[in-house]
Design a protein around this motif. Structure first.
Motif, PDB file in Angstrom:
ATOM      1  N   GLN B 120       0.813  -1.222   0.000  1.00  0.00           N
ATOM      2  CA  GLN B 120       0.000   0.000   0.000  1.00  0.00           C
ATOM      3  C   GLN B 120       0.850   1.278   0.000  1.00  0.00           C
ATOM      4  OE1 GLN B 120      -3.101  -0.026  -0.699  1.00  0.00           O
ATOM      5  NE2 GLN B 120      -3.287   2.187  -0.552  1.00  0.00           N
ATOM      6  N   CYS B 142      -2.676   1.128  -8.964  1.00  0.00           N
ATOM      7  CA  CYS B 142      -3.554   1.556  -7.867  1.00  0.00           C
ATOM      8  C   CYS B 142      -4.290   0.382  -7.208  1.00  0.00           C
ATOM      9  CB  CYS B 142      -4.562   2.593  -8.357  1.00  0.00           C
ATOM     10  SG  CYS B 142      -3.826   4.212  -8.643  1.00  0.00           S
ATOM     11  N   GLY B 146      -1.130   2.759  -2.854  1.00  0.00           N
ATOM     12  CA  GLY B 146      -1.713   4.091  -2.750  1.00  0.00           C
ATOM     13  C   GLY B 146      -0.699   5.174  -3.088  1.00  0.00           C
TER      14      GLY B 146
END
Lengths: 254, 254
Positions: B120, B142, B146
């Protein structure tokens, strides 16, 4: 209740003052330094002292000044009965041996005034001239840290050097990495998850096991490509030597 | 639903397989490598492929092999319609330009198979040969991160080098620090709070601001003392050059 006098106004004095102010059964009697304005930024006025002739004896007198000033400052403390300690990684116990009770109280950490630290995890490396003084210093250290270790002068000198590699030099490499980013319109923040993982990995792997990268896998093309785009000769030399040290560590030849 | 083929059996292939297996709306069709036993350690049998003539086309074909094999592996993929990407920091987009749709998908992280990572926060640096392919790659990235960034080939090469400084070399300095500890009957763990703080400091200070130590404060006595106790000539040279670079950074002269 034990009493403490701190001498110094730098990063270590500042953080020890903060830590002992919160410690149980410890009373800081004085913080002493010639630089009044530096003391005023963190010491309450009733404990502030700028005249070395007015230094009071305490159970512990902690000399937290630059390495080359330790001996001179200690020389100003005549006939003190308290345990006089310095906080220097690079300075031997012996420089204090004119004092009846003396020791070393070396917190192994990087201190900046603008960054608060939690002492509980910081290794406090202690050494003393007698067993009794060792026990006293151990008790003092335990009021602020849960990680107190007995380290002799020879070990401490080596440990201080190890800390220069592990902290000073690695932080400088983070700086150099950030500089390369900035010169290429990239934010230093893009490196932060990598830097964080570099350290988080050490919870489960040794640095030897955690190592990755072109030097370890002896990828000459990448090593040469990097050297060709580095602009500073000094940075080229740093790149070459660290790659060479990595290759030696993993049994590869340059 | 988008389909993915991964080529490779190393650290990056392994971690991308893990991440995409958990991603929403992503189906891994195949993981391809000649080394069957390496694949068997992490790929489910129905997705495992060791014959490059049987590689299936997917929306994305991710070539996660060593840098010098990227071009050769890409050459085996004839008339693929999917976007063919490599994951190499040091390799330009251009090596894939015989393919209609191509790009780069570079996760900026240090990967070891024995250490799980959370994708992430990992910056995924993407580049593509068309705007449409860029958007497709952005969407793919994505699904697992993130922190997706557009980085061109020139920037990526520099970023890869910055990562060598920030990760490979700093980890090696942790190793050298640990080695000094071990040679002096001290555990590497005594350095860990210092190493952790070195990185935690970067949440609030830049590496430039966070720097401490004898080289920054131009403490020649300590620098000379350290050089005198370092045994290896290579480590002496590393110590000297990094100290010199620090002194230049802070405007001090050696």
């Amino acid at each position: 209740m034990k009493t403490v006098t701190i001498i110094g106004s730098g990063n270590v004095a500042y953080h020890l003052y903060k830590a002992f102010s919160l410690a149980e059964n410890i009373l800081i009697q004085q913080v002493v330094a010639r630089n009044k304005s530096a003391l005023e930024t963190f010491v309450s006025p009733d404990k502030l002292c700028t005249n070395f002739e007015e230094v009071v004896d305490s159970d512990f007198i902690i000399i937290a000044v630059s390495d080359n000033a330790v001996e001179k400052i200690a020389g100003l403390l005549k006939n003190f009965k308290g345990i006089i300690v310095h906080t220097s990684g690079a300075t031997s116990l012996g420089v204090l041996n004119k004092h009846e009770n003396h020791g070393v109280f070396y917190p192994l950490q990087t201190f900046s005034k603008s960054r608060e630290v939690v002492f509980q995890d910081i290794p406090i490396c202690i050494e003393a001239n007698t067993k009794h003084n060792h026990l006293e210093l151990n008790e003092l250290a335990c009021t602020i840290s849960g990680n107190v270790q007995r380290v002799n002068s020879s070990q401490r000198r080596q440990l201080h050097m190890a800390a220069v590699f592990a902290n000073n030099f690695s932080n400088h490499l983070f700086y150099l990495g950030g500089k390369i980013c900035a010169e290429n319109q990239l934010s230093f923040s893009i490196l932060k998850p990598l830097i964080k993982e570099t350290v988080d990995k050490l919870e489960v792997l040794s640095p030897y096991e955690a190592q990755t990268g072109p030097a370890k896998r002896n990828d000459q093309n990448t090593l040469e490509a990097h050297l060709s785009i580095l602009e500073s000769d000094l940075h080229k030399d740093i790149y070459t030597l660290l790659s060479q040290s990595l290759q030696e560590t993993y049994g590869k030849k340059l």
